[in-house]
Design a protein around this motif. Sequence first.
Motif, PDB file in Angstrom:
ATOM      1  N   ASP A 135     -44.097 -55.074  48.106  1.00  0.00           N
ATOM      2  CA  ASP A 135     -44.486 -56.404  47.610  1.00  0.00           C
ATOM      3  C   ASP A 135     -44.129 -56.591  46.136  1.00  0.00           C
ATOM      4  O   ASP A 135     -44.331 -57.662  45.573  1.00  0.00           O
ATOM      5  CB  ASP A 135     -45.998 -56.622  47.787  1.00  0.00           C
ATOM      6  N   CYS A 136     -43.640 -55.532  45.514  1.00  0.00           N
ATOM      7  CA  CYS A 136     -43.293 -55.620  44.090  1.00  0.00           C
ATOM      8  C   CYS A 136     -41.847 -55.181  43.909  1.00  0.00           C
ATOM      9  O   CYS A 136     -41.572 -54.043  43.553  1.00  0.00           O
ATOM     10  CB  CYS A 136     -44.215 -54.732  43.269  1.00  0.00           C
ATOM     11  N   LYS A 137     -40.933 -56.119  44.183  1.00  0.00           N
ATOM     12  CA  LYS A 137     -39.521 -55.778  44.022  1.00  0.00           C
ATOM     13  C   LYS A 137     -39.068 -56.202  42.633  1.00  0.00           C
ATOM     14  O   LYS A 137     -39.033 -57.381  42.310  1.00  0.00           O
ATOM     15  CB  LYS A 137     -38.685 -56.460  45.103  1.00  0.00           C
ATOM     16  N   ALA A 138     -38.719 -55.212  41.817  1.00  0.00           N
ATOM     17  CA  ALA A 138     -38.279 -55.509  40.456  1.00  0.00           C
ATOM     18  C   ALA A 138     -37.459 -54.335  39.940  1.00  0.00           C
ATOM     19  O   ALA A 138     -37.725 -53.184  40.295  1.00  0.00           O
ATOM     20  CB  ALA A 138     -39.489 -55.735  39.549  1.00  0.00           C
ATOM     21  N   ASP A 139     -36.449 -54.627  39.134  1.00  0.00           N
ATOM     22  CA  ASP A 139     -35.688 -53.608  38.419  1.00  0.00           C
ATOM     23  C   ASP A 139     -36.111 -53.698  36.955  1.00  0.00           C
ATOM     24  O   ASP A 139     -35.843 -54.699  36.288  1.00  0.00           O
ATOM     25  CB  ASP A 139     -34.177 -53.855  38.556  1.00  0.00           C
ATOM     26  N   ILE A 140     -36.795 -52.650  36.478  1.00  0.00           N
ATOM     27  CA  ILE A 140     -37.470 -52.721  35.179  1.00  0.00           C
ATOM     28  C   ILE A 140     -36.905 -51.695  34.200  1.00  0.00           C
ATOM     29  O   ILE A 140     -36.797 -50.511  34.528  1.00  0.00           O
ATOM     30  CB  ILE A 140     -38.985 -52.485  35.341  1.00  0.00           C
ATOM     31  N   ALA A 141     -36.567 -52.156  32.993  1.00  0.00           N
ATOM     32  CA  ALA A 141     -36.224 -51.252  31.891  1.00  0.00           C
ATOM     33  C   ALA A 141     -37.386 -51.251  30.909  1.00  0.00           C
ATOM     34  O   ALA A 141     -37.765 -52.305  30.395  1.00  0.00           O
ATOM     35  CB  ALA A 141     -34.951 -51.713  31.194  1.00  0.00           C
ATOM     36  N   PHE A 142     -37.980 -50.091  30.681  1.00  0.00           N
ATOM     37  CA  PHE A 142     -38.999 -49.959  29.640  1.00  0.00           C
ATOM     38  C   PHE A 142     -38.259 -49.650  28.340  1.00  0.00           C
ATOM     39  O   PHE A 142     -37.621 -48.594  28.219  1.00  0.00           O
ATOM     40  CB  PHE A 142     -39.981 -48.836  29.967  1.00  0.00           C
ATOM     41  N   LEU A 143     -38.324 -50.566  27.387  1.00  0.00           N
ATOM     42  CA  LEU A 143     -37.687 -50.374  26.085  1.00  0.00           C
ATOM     43  C   LEU A 143     -38.758 -49.873  25.126  1.00  0.00           C
ATOM     44  O   LEU A 143     -39.547 -50.645  24.589  1.00  0.00           O
ATOM     45  CB  LEU A 143     -37.072 -51.689  25.599  1.00  0.00           C
ATOM     46  N   ILE A 144     -38.790 -48.535  24.958  1.00  0.00           N
ATOM     47  CA  ILE A 144     -39.899 -47.944  24.194  1.00  0.00           C
ATOM     48  C   ILE A 144     -39.538 -47.843  22.719  1.00  0.00           C
ATOM     49  O   ILE A 144     -38.367 -47.748  22.352  1.00  0.00           O
ATOM     50  CB  ILE A 144     -40.316 -46.563  24.755  1.00  0.00           C
ATOM     51  N   ASP A 145     -40.570 -47.868  21.886  1.00  0.00           N
ATOM     52  CA  ASP A 145     -40.408 -47.801  20.436  1.00  0.00           C
ATOM     53  C   ASP A 145     -40.302 -46.335  20.026  1.00  0.00           C
ATOM     54  O   ASP A 145     -41.229 -45.556  20.232  1.00  0.00           O
ATOM     55  CB  ASP A 145     -41.620 -48.469  19.774  1.00  0.00           C
ATOM     56  N   GLY A 146     -39.149 -45.948  19.459  1.00  0.00           N
ATOM     57  CA  GLY A 146     -38.963 -44.567  18.998  1.00  0.00           C
ATOM     58  C   GLY A 146     -38.720 -44.524  17.502  1.00  0.00           C
ATOM     59  O   GLY A 146     -38.062 -43.610  17.003  1.00  0.00           O
ATOM     60  N   SER A 147     -39.243 -45.508  16.780  1.00  0.00           N
ATOM     61  CA  SER A 147     -38.977 -45.618  15.340  1.00  0.00           C
ATOM     62  C   SER A 147     -40.030 -44.866  14.519  1.00  0.00           C
ATOM     63  O   SER A 147     -41.059 -44.447  15.038  1.00  0.00           O
ATOM     64  CB  SER A 147     -38.985 -47.091  14.928  1.00  0.00           C
ATOM     65  N   TYR A 148     -39.740 -44.742  13.215  1.00  0.00           N
ATOM     66  CA  TYR A 148     -40.720 -44.124  12.313  1.00  0.00           C
ATOM     67  C   TYR A 148     -41.983 -44.970  12.218  1.00  0.00           C
ATOM     68  O   TYR A 148     -43.032 -44.470  11.823  1.00  0.00           O
ATOM     69  CB  TYR A 148     -40.113 -43.931  10.919  1.00  0.00           C
ATOM     70  N   ASN A 149     -41.876 -46.256  12.562  1.00  0.00           N
ATOM     71  CA  ASN A 149     -43.056 -47.141  12.583  1.00  0.00           C
ATOM     72  C   ASN A 149     -44.170 -46.545  13.435  1.00  0.00           C
ATOM     73  O   ASN A 149     -45.338 -46.596  13.089  1.00  0.00           O
ATOM     74  CB  ASN A 149     -42.680 -48.493  13.223  1.00  0.00           C
ATOM     75  N   ILE A 150     -43.768 -46.029  14.596  1.00  0.00           N
ATOM     76  CA  ILE A 150     -44.771 -45.579  15.571  1.00  0.00           C
ATOM     77  C   ILE A 150     -45.178 -44.129  15.320  1.00  0.00           C
ATOM     78  O   ILE A 150     -46.329 -43.765  15.517  1.00  0.00           O
ATOM     79  CB  ILE A 150     -44.255 -45.785  17.023  1.00  0.00           C
ATOM     80  N   GLY A 161     -39.311 -50.463  46.729  1.00  0.00           N
ATOM     81  CA  GLY A 161     -40.214 -51.080  45.763  1.00  0.00           C
ATOM     82  C   GLY A 161     -39.555 -51.192  44.398  1.00  0.00           C
ATOM     83  O   GLY A 161     -38.333 -51.289  44.294  1.00  0.00           O
ATOM     84  N   PRO A 162     -40.343 -51.162  43.333  1.00  0.00           N
ATOM     85  CA  PRO A 162     -39.766 -51.268  41.993  1.00  0.00           C
ATOM     86  C   PRO A 162     -38.936 -50.035  41.641  1.00  0.00           C
ATOM     87  O   PRO A 162     -39.256 -48.924  42.070  1.00  0.00           O
ATOM     88  CB  PRO A 162     -40.989 -51.353  41.073  1.00  0.00           C
ATOM     89  N   HIS A 163     -37.876 -50.238  40.866  1.00  0.00           N
ATOM     90  CA  HIS A 163     -37.100 -49.144  40.269  1.00  0.00           C
ATOM     91  C   HIS A 163     -37.213 -49.290  38.755  1.00  0.00           C
ATOM     92  O   HIS A 163     -37.213 -50.406  38.248  1.00  0.00           O
ATOM     93  CB  HIS A 163     -35.625 -49.229  40.675  1.00  0.00           C
ATOM     94  N   VAL A 164     -37.317 -48.158  38.055  1.00  0.00           N
ATOM     95  CA  VAL A 164     -37.469 -48.243  36.603  1.00  0.00           C
ATOM     96  C   VAL A 164     -36.508 -47.304  35.882  1.00  0.00           C
ATOM     97  O   VAL A 164     -36.052 -46.306  36.434  1.00  0.00           O
ATOM     98  CB  VAL A 164     -38.921 -47.942  36.141  1.00  0.00           C
ATOM     99  N   GLY A 165     -36.221 -47.651  34.629  1.00  0.00           N
ATOM    100  CA  GLY A 165     -35.453 -46.805  33.721  1.00  0.00           C
ATOM    101  C   GLY A 165     -36.051 -46.936  32.345  1.00  0.00           C
ATOM    102  O   GLY A 165     -36.922 -47.789  32.113  1.00  0.00           O
ATOM    103  N   VAL A 166     -35.595 -46.105  31.419  1.00  0.00           N
ATOM    104  CA  VAL A 166     -36.147 -46.130  30.064  1.00  0.00           C
ATOM    105  C   VAL A 166     -35.024 -46.144  29.029  1.00  0.00           C
ATOM    106  O   VAL A 166     -34.038 -45.408  29.158  1.00  0.00           O
ATOM    107  CB  VAL A 166     -37.074 -44.916  29.810  1.00  0.00           C
ATOM    108  N   VAL A 167     -35.187 -47.003  28.025  1.00  0.00           N
ATOM    109  CA  VAL A 167     -34.293 -47.044  26.866  1.00  0.00           C
ATOM    110  C   VAL A 167     -35.172 -46.842  25.634  1.00  0.00           C
ATOM    111  O   VAL A 167     -36.259 -47.414  25.543  1.00  0.00           O
ATOM    112  CB  VAL A 167     -33.562 -48.405  26.759  1.00  0.00           C
ATOM    113  N   GLN A 168     -34.695 -45.999  24.693  1.00  0.00           N
ATOM    114  CA  GLN A 168     -35.473 -45.790  23.463  1.00  0.00           C
ATOM    115  C   GLN A 168     -34.823 -46.551  22.312  1.00  0.00           C
ATOM    116  O   GLN A 168     -33.621 -46.412  22.066  1.00  0.00           O
ATOM    117  CB  GLN A 168     -35.562 -44.298  23.119  1.00  0.00           C
ATOM    118  N   ALA A 169     -35.635 -47.363  21.636  1.00  0.00           N
ATOM    119  CA  ALA A 169     -35.155 -48.133  20.482  1.00  0.00           C
ATOM    120  C   ALA A 169     -35.492 -47.376  19.208  1.00  0.00           C
ATOM    121  O   ALA A 169     -36.635 -46.981  19.000  1.00  0.00           O
ATOM    122  CB  ALA A 169     -35.824 -49.510  20.459  1.00  0.00           C
ATOM    123  N   SER A 170     -34.483 -47.164  18.398  1.00  0.00           N
ATOM    124  CA  SER A 170     -34.704 -46.606  17.060  1.00  0.00           C
ATOM    125  C   SER A 170     -33.548 -47.110  16.207  1.00  0.00           C
ATOM    126  O   SER A 170     -33.184 -48.281  16.302  1.00  0.00           O
ATOM    127  CB  SER A 170     -34.786 -45.076  17.106  1.00  0.00           C
TER     128      SER A 170
END
Length: 522
Positions: free
Chosen positions: A133-148, A173-182
Motif C-alpha cells: 500500500d506504500c509504493k514509493a522510491d525514496i532518497a534520504f538526503l542526510i546531513d553530513g556537514s560540520y553543522n550536525i 513496497g517502498p524502495h529506499v537509498g541514501v545520499v549524504q550532503a556535505s
Amino acid sequence: TAITCFTRGLDLRKGTEDVLCPANCPLWQFYVFGDGVYASLSSVCGAAIHSGVITNAGGAVRVKTLPGQENYPAVNANGIQSQVLSRWASSFSVTAGTKSTALEAVGRSVSTARPSTGKRPKKTLDKKAGNKDCKADIAFLIDGSYNIGQRRFNLQKNFVGKVAVMLGIGTDGPHVGVVQASEHPKIEFYLKNFTAAKEVLFAVKELGFRGGNSNTGKALKYTAQKFFSLENGARKGIPKIIVVFLDGWPSDDLEEAGIVAREFGVNVFIVSVAKPTTEELGMVQDIGFVDKAVCRNNGFFSYQMPTWFGTTKYVKPLVQKLCSHEQMLCSKTCYNSVNIGFLIDGSSSIGESNFLLVLEFVSNVAKAFEISDIGSKVAAVQFTYDQRPEFGFTDYTSKEKVLSAIRNISYMSGGTATGDAISFTTRNVFGPVKDGPNKNFLIVLTDGQSYDDVRGPAAAAQKAGITVFSVGIAWAPLDDLKDMASEPRESHTFFTREFTGLEQMVPDIIRGICKDFLDSKQ
C-alpha cells in the motif's frame, strides 16, 4: 553458526566467527565487493566462493573482521564477478573453517534462533513483498556537514533507520537509498541495492560521517538529476521522493535545486531539525529556504523536529506522509501527464517532400514526452476538406509505436478546411479523454488560408479545456494563426517562412507545453 546465502559480513557481530554456508546458492545473485579483503557489505558465502575457500556445494568458513579500506577492486573468480567500491567502513577476510556440526547445508534460509513452523514461510514471503500500500522510491538526503557533527549524525542515522523499518521496504513496497550532503554530495547506496528493511538498517548503520559545509542545494540538485534512473533501480509510475534532513540551515541556495527537482517530477520533503534561532537568522542566506525547496508550499511537504533526541514519536507521522500517493503532486510532470493531438494539414500546396518535414517535426515533439498507458499520450489527424484520423490517444501506448505510426502517415493532398478539422478533432479525438487526468494540448500545423472559419471552432476547443498552439508555414495568414491560438496568443502562435524552419521551433513548443502545464497546477 549456520548462515544463509545472503548473510553479509556486517551481519556478523564477532571479530572472528565460524559459519556454515549452504549449498546451491544462486551465484548470479551475490553482491561481492573486493578481492581477498571484502567490504563488509559483501555476502560471506559469495566471498568464500569467490576466493576459492569453498565451492557452491557449501561448507565451513572462518570469517575475520578487518578495518575498512579505500578501493575494493573488481575481480572475476570462480563464477562470481566482484564489484568496485571506492570506500567502506569495515571489511572481512575468509579462510577455510572446520565443520564441527553435522547440520546439512542446503540452499535455503536456515534459522538457528527458533524452529520453523508451517506458517513461517508465508510470513517471510509477505515480508519480502513489503508494504504494497506504500509504493514509493525514496532518497534520504542526510546531513553530513560540520553543522550536525558526529554525535547528532549518529542520531540522524538512527531516525532514518526507524523510518526505513516502519515504511515496510520490500520488492513490491517502498524502495529506499541514501545520499549524504556535505561539501560534495555522495550517493551511499541506490534504490536497487537493498529490498529488505534489515539490509537497509545495516547499511545505514555503516555510513561514515563526511563533514564539510552543508551544501544541501548542491546535493538536492545532484540527487534529483542522478539518483532516480531506471539503471539505478527507479521504477516507472512509482512516485519519486527526496526526504532532505537539515540540521540548522543550508550554506548554499535551495531555490534552484527545488525548481530542478520539480522539473524532474520529484517530490521534495524537508525535515528541519533545530531551526535557526533569532540570533542565527542573520547567517542564513534565505530564511524562506524550506518553502522554496519543497514540492508545494502547502505545509504537507515540510516537517519539523525540535531536536535529534527523542525522535521516535515523529517516525509514524512522517511515514504516513511518505505513503500518501495521492498527495505526491510533483510526480506529475509535463512530460508524463499530457495528451498532445497533432492536426496536420495535408493540402496540395504542401507537397510530398515538405510533408515529410512536417512529420519529422511531429516526431521530434512527440519524442520529448514519456508516452505510456499511464503517462502521456499522442494522437494525429490529417485534414484537407475532409478529416482522416491517423491514430487516437489509446491506439499506441509506447513511444516506439507512436513514432512508427507517425512515420507511416501517408500524404492526402486536397483543399484546406481547418475549422472543420478542429471541430472534428475536439469531438472525436479529445472527447473520449476529456475527463481523464492528463492536460490536453492541440498543435495545429497549416501552410495556408482556411476556406472556413477557424475562430469559432478554436474557441470551442479551448472551452473544452484544450490548449491550442498554432504553427504556420509559408502562406498561412498570421490573423488565422492568432485566432486559433490560446491566450496569451503571442506565446501560442508560431510561424516560419520555410518548412526547414520547423525544426528550430521544437524546443519552444515543448517549453510552451511545460509552462502551460505548470501554470495550470499552481
